[in-house]
Motif scaffolding. Structure first.
Motif, short mmCIF file in Angstrom:
data_model
loop_
_atom_site.label_atom_id
_atom_site.label_comp_id
_atom_site.label_asym_id
_atom_site.label_seq_id
_atom_site.Cartn_x
_atom_site.Cartn_y
_atom_site.Cartn_z
N ILE A 114 0.97 -1.06 0.09
CA ILE A 114 -0.04 0.21 0.03
C ILE A 114 0.83 1.37 -0.02
N TYR A 115 1.68 1.52 -1.21
CA TYR A 115 2.78 2.32 -1.22
C TYR A 115 2.32 3.66 -1.03
N ARG A 116 1.13 4.23 -1.51
CA ARG A 116 0.81 5.83 -1.37
C ARG A 116 0.59 5.92 0.07
N GLU A 117 0.05 4.95 0.84
CA GLU A 117 -0.13 5.22 2.35
C GLU A 117 1.03 5.25 3.06
N ALA A 118 1.88 4.21 2.73
CA ALA A 118 3.31 4.04 3.39
C ALA A 118 3.93 5.51 3.25
N PHE A 119 3.93 6.09 1.83
CA PHE A 119 4.49 7.46 1.63
C PHE A 119 3.91 8.42 2.50
N ALA A 120 2.66 8.66 2.62
CA ALA A 120 2.16 9.67 3.45
C ALA A 120 2.65 9.26 4.87
N VAL A 121 2.70 8.21 5.64
CA VAL A 121 3.24 8.01 6.72
C VAL A 121 4.66 7.98 6.75
N TYR A 122 5.47 7.95 5.94
CA TYR A 122 6.79 8.10 5.91
C TYR A 122 7.13 9.73 6.02
N LEU A 123 6.36 10.52 5.02
CA LEU A 123 6.57 12.07 5.32
C LEU A 123 5.97 12.33 6.81
N ARG A 124 5.20 11.96 7.13
CA ARG A 124 4.61 12.40 8.66
C ARG A 124 5.47 11.94 9.61
N ASP A 125 5.87 10.71 9.75
CA ASP A 125 6.77 10.48 10.94
C ASP A 125 8.19 10.14 10.74
N VAL A 126 8.71 10.21 9.33
CA VAL A 126 10.01 10.05 9.46
C VAL A 126 10.59 11.33 8.72
N TYR A 127 10.00 11.89 7.77
CA TYR A 127 10.89 13.17 7.17
C TYR A 127 10.45 14.28 7.80
N TYR A 128 9.30 14.82 7.98
CA TYR A 128 9.06 16.06 8.19
C TYR A 128 9.56 16.46 9.92
N PRO A 129 9.39 15.53 10.85
CA PRO A 129 9.57 15.88 12.30
C PRO A 129 11.28 16.55 12.54
N THR A 130 11.23 17.50 13.26
CA THR A 130 12.59 18.12 13.74
C THR A 130 13.44 17.07 13.91
N TYR A 131 13.07 16.22 14.88
CA TYR A 131 14.05 15.59 15.69
C TYR A 131 14.63 14.42 14.65
N ASN A 132 14.08 14.20 13.44
CA ASN A 132 14.81 13.62 12.59
C ASN A 132 15.46 14.15 11.41
N ARG A 133 15.56 15.64 11.36
CA ARG A 133 16.29 16.15 10.50
C ARG A 133 17.26 17.29 11.09
N LEU A 134 17.89 16.73 11.99
CA LEU A 134 19.11 17.56 12.78
C LEU A 134 20.45 17.50 11.99
N ASP A 135 20.44 16.59 11.08
CA ASP A 135 21.89 16.19 10.76
C ASP A 135 22.56 17.23 9.88
N GLY A 136 21.78 18.07 8.98
CA GLY A 136 22.29 19.18 8.51
C GLY A 136 22.77 20.21 9.40
N LEU A 137 21.88 20.56 10.11
CA LEU A 137 22.08 21.63 10.85
C LEU A 137 23.32 21.51 12.00
N THR A 138 23.34 20.09 12.49
CA THR A 138 24.48 19.94 13.40
C THR A 138 25.72 19.98 12.68
N PHE A 139 25.94 19.25 11.34
CA PHE A 139 27.15 19.50 10.81
C PHE A 139 27.59 20.72 10.09
N GLY A 140 26.41 21.50 9.87
CA GLY A 140 26.80 23.01 9.56
C GLY A 140 27.48 23.89 10.92
N VAL A 141 26.85 23.68 12.03
CA VAL A 141 27.28 24.02 13.26
C VAL A 141 28.54 23.74 13.60
#
Length: 408
Positions: A215-242
């Motif tokens: 059910i790939y389209r639903e999985a895609f939406a869940v991926y964006l919601r739970d993995v891609y968008y939240p701040t706690y999952n997207r700190l890599d770029g900011l951290t390496f920049g600092v």
């Protein structure tokens, strides 16, 4: 990053030399502008429909989402440099001045575009939108399910940035007297490893079971919601920049010795290419014909830190090459970089407006691409001249001592 761990275990000393502090006050340098222009053009490309994408750009378009990660590295470096340089000079951080500068920089254009999306629904790039209060509180990236409202979702990255602005000044103040190289390395490793662990756990528990049922389209939406968008999952770029900012400010001779531009470019290029290879391995998701931003487990877990680290090395090399490349006259690059924020806020809505004015059938091929670019830059330039520029001038008038290092 090994360069910081070889320093002593004593608290980080003031910068080895004054040059980095002076560089932090420079209004623009070509290296960051090159990356900023590349980032916004990639983001604009990924949101352009396939039928309006010229053939030479068709192979690049699926990877356009990585432009956001480039922005994160730039923001981490520029804001990190600003705050740490101030702490080194004054032994303190002026929180009020920092937040006022960021408010003048971010809010006016953002609030205007949000008002347009809120009060003129026909101009939205999608029929439904998250509640306005979530944009105003910069919490829209938590639980952001595109199935329940996908207009103006590009604001998710602004939420990440705002959370970064809240945390980093406090962290700089807490660490300014007791930060050792070992402590900083441990903190960075913790942030990166926790991010990897969180993405792994969330993908396995929330995304994987749905993807296994195809059910790939639903999985895609869940991926964006739970993995891609939240701040706690997207700190890599900011951290390496600092981290890059800290090394260049406090141990510039160490960076210069072990990371001359050709070495930094080679390492950065290798890491970026490795990340792109990982992003390209789709596995079962290949048959779903979904955007490349929907990453399988490997890409979601290790692709982000690999890519971000690579961009940080490349940025460091470009900064060292500034005496050479700074002589290049590239007004187009500087222009795109200057308009990048306005372009980011408006480009999705402008393509929707183009469809309303010109018709979808007239927005195909090269002509559609030209119309899209022209209208995006016209609107972005208008927003910059009428809103961004005037509020920045007002900020500089009200806060004459706080003019620089604020181009993130």
């Amino acid at each position: 990053m090994n360069t910081i761990t070889v320093a002593s275990s004593k608290p980080l000393d003031p910068p080895d030399e004054a040059a980095p502090l002076e560089a932090a006050a420079t209004p623009r340098t070509l290296g960051p502008d090159l990356l900023r222009a590349l980032a916004i053009l990639l983001v604009m490309l990924v949101h352009l429909p396939v039928e309006a994408t010229p053939l030479p750009l068709a192979g690049i378009r699926p990877y356009g989402w990585i432009g956001v990660d480039i922005f994160f590295v730039l923001s981490g470096y520029l804001i990190g440099t600003q705050l740490m340089a101030e702490a080194a000079r004054r032994r303190a951080v002026d929180f009020k001045a920092f937040y006022l500068r960021r408010a003048f920089r971010i809010l006016p254009a953002f609030l205007l575009v949000l008002a347009v999306y809120t009060f003129f629904p026909s101009l939205r790039d999608a029929p439904t939108m998250q509640p306005a209060w979530r944009f105003l509180t910069f919490t829209v990236n938590f639980g952001l399910d595109p199935r329940l409202g996908s207009a103006f979702t590009e604001a998710w990255s602004l939420s990440v940035e705002e959370h970064f602005y809240l945390v980093l000044p406090v962290l700089v103040v807490l660490l300014k007297r007791r930060a050792t190289a070992g402590l900083v390395a441990l903190l960075v490793a913790t942030i990166v490893i926790v991010g990897i662990g969180l993405r792994f756990a969330l993908w396995q528990s929330n995304v994987g079971p749905i993807a296994e049922m195809q059910i790939y389209r639903e999985a895609f939406a869940v991926y964006l919601r739970d993995v891609y968008y939240p701040t706690y999952n997207r700190l890599d770029g900011l951290t390496f920049g600092v981290v890059l900012a800290a090394i260049r400010l406090f141990k510039p001779l160490l960076w210069e010795r072990y990371m001359p531009p050709h070495i930094a470019l080679a390492i950065g290029g290798t890491l970026v290419m490795a990340a792109l290879v990982i992003f390209s391995v789709r596995g079962p998701l290949a048959e779903a014909n979904l955007p490349l931003v929907f990453q399988p487990l490997a890409g979601a877990v290790v692709g982000f830190p690999l890519f971000s680290a690579g961009v940080a090395f490349i940025l460091g090399a470009l900064l060292d090459l500034q005496p050479r490349i700074g002589r290049w006259h590239l007004p187009a690059i500087s222009g795109v970089a200057t308009l990048s924020y306005s372009l980011y806020l408006t480009h999705k809505g402008i393509y929707h407006l183009d469809q309303m004015v010109f018709g979808k059938d007239n927005l195909q091929g090269l002509s559609g691409f030209v119309i899209y670019l022209a209208t995006c830059f016209i609107v972005a330039a208008t927003l910059w001249f009428l809103v961004e520029r005037n509020f920045l001038l007002l900020r500089d008038h009200l806060m004459p001592r706080a003019r620089r290092a604020d181009e993130a």
